[in-house]
Design an enzyme around this catalytic site. Sequence first.
Site, mmCIF file in Angstrom:
data_model
loop_
_atom_site.group_PDB
_atom_site.id
_atom_site.type_symbol
_atom_site.label_atom_id
_atom_site.label_comp_id
_atom_site.label_asym_id
_atom_site.label_seq_id
_atom_site.Cartn_x
_atom_site.Cartn_y
_atom_site.Cartn_z
ATOM 1 N N ASP A 79 -9.199 -0.298 -7.145
ATOM 2 C CA ASP A 79 -7.771 -0.250 -6.806
ATOM 3 C C ASP A 79 -7.272 -1.619 -6.360
ATOM 4 O O ASP A 79 -7.968 -2.339 -5.651
ATOM 5 C CB ASP A 79 -7.513 0.749 -5.663
ATOM 6 N N CYS A 119 -8.625 4.495 0.877
ATOM 7 C CA CYS A 119 -7.274 4.184 0.389
ATOM 8 C C CYS A 119 -6.359 3.811 1.563
ATOM 9 O O CYS A 119 -5.524 2.913 1.440
ATOM 10 C CB CYS A 119 -6.669 5.374 -0.342
ATOM 11 N N CYS A 168 -5.547 5.298 -7.472
ATOM 12 C CA CYS A 168 -5.421 6.752 -7.497
ATOM 13 C C CYS A 168 -4.188 7.193 -6.709
ATOM 14 O O CYS A 168 -3.517 6.396 -6.065
ATOM 15 C CB CYS A 168 -6.671 7.372 -6.875
ATOM 16 N N CYS A 182 -13.465 1.443 -6.081
ATOM 17 C CA CYS A 182 -12.685 2.200 -7.058
ATOM 18 C C CYS A 182 -11.844 1.293 -7.950
ATOM 19 O O CYS A 182 -11.174 1.761 -8.860
ATOM 20 C CB CYS A 182 -11.804 3.218 -6.352
#
Lengths: 127, 174
Positions: A39, A106, A63, A37
Amino acid sequence: MAYSEKVIDHYENPRNVGSFDKDDSSVVTGMVGAPACGDVMKLQLKIGDNGIIEDAKFKTYGCGSAIASSSLVTEWVKGKTVDEAASIKNADIAEELALPPVKIHCSILAEDAIKAAIEEYKTKQSK
Amino acid sequence: MNYFELFDLDPVFTVDTANLAERYRELQKAVHPDKFASQSEQQKLLSVQRTAQVNDGYQTLKNPLRRAEHMLSLRGIDLSHETTTVKDTTFLMQQMEWREMLDDISHSNAPQDKIDELYDSFASYEKSLFNLLAELLASEQEQDDKSAAEQVRKLKFMAKLQDELTRIEDDLLD
């Protein structure tokens, strides 16, 4: 996708955002990123001579779940010993924030950020 | 599914894009559902599936990042479903810095200049990653495939940055 109330709370009022002075010798940094993603997460721990984490700060680009995961761990690690902090599992984070399966990575990122910071601490200690 | 085989191309990173487009047109024509309109339901269904496969293959081979990912998956390294964490601090610091610069664009007096500067920085960094990736993929050594996977992971971060930059530029024009 619906975020849980806890995720929204941490996302809207993130705790401990920012950086410590990087020249402070009691500060260690864990930098991690998730290619899937894009991140990027930076977690800094301020660790006392007794090995207790006095303070923590984070900066995360990602996110809502990634921001919430890192915000949560800054709260959790404060007052813990290095070893206690190292035992925080991504499953604990995911459960606390009620993360859906697609957002589990995450919480893995947040766990890895703690581990990376502590690794730096141990390297520093052994010098 | 090996898309190189489907397109009858050598499984190399340096694909001839004109040749690829030509093969795509031929395949598309050969499997097109219109050709099977008078045939059995099974034939029609097969034609639709083949068309989807050909389209997916073309999109995969056309895009250098997806092409590299496909090559690595054929060599047993699956990058599309992984949750591996990248820990290269120097690389991640640079990512952070670029993200901060993206945040600053909207407060800048000359946002378009900042955007152009970042496009240039991203492009030159991506180019160096792609050059290294091409070399590593060409060697076909297991160790080099692992390093190639590292470059693909980094390029995924770069793709994300590019998307963000494009989004910011679009917002600016609104």
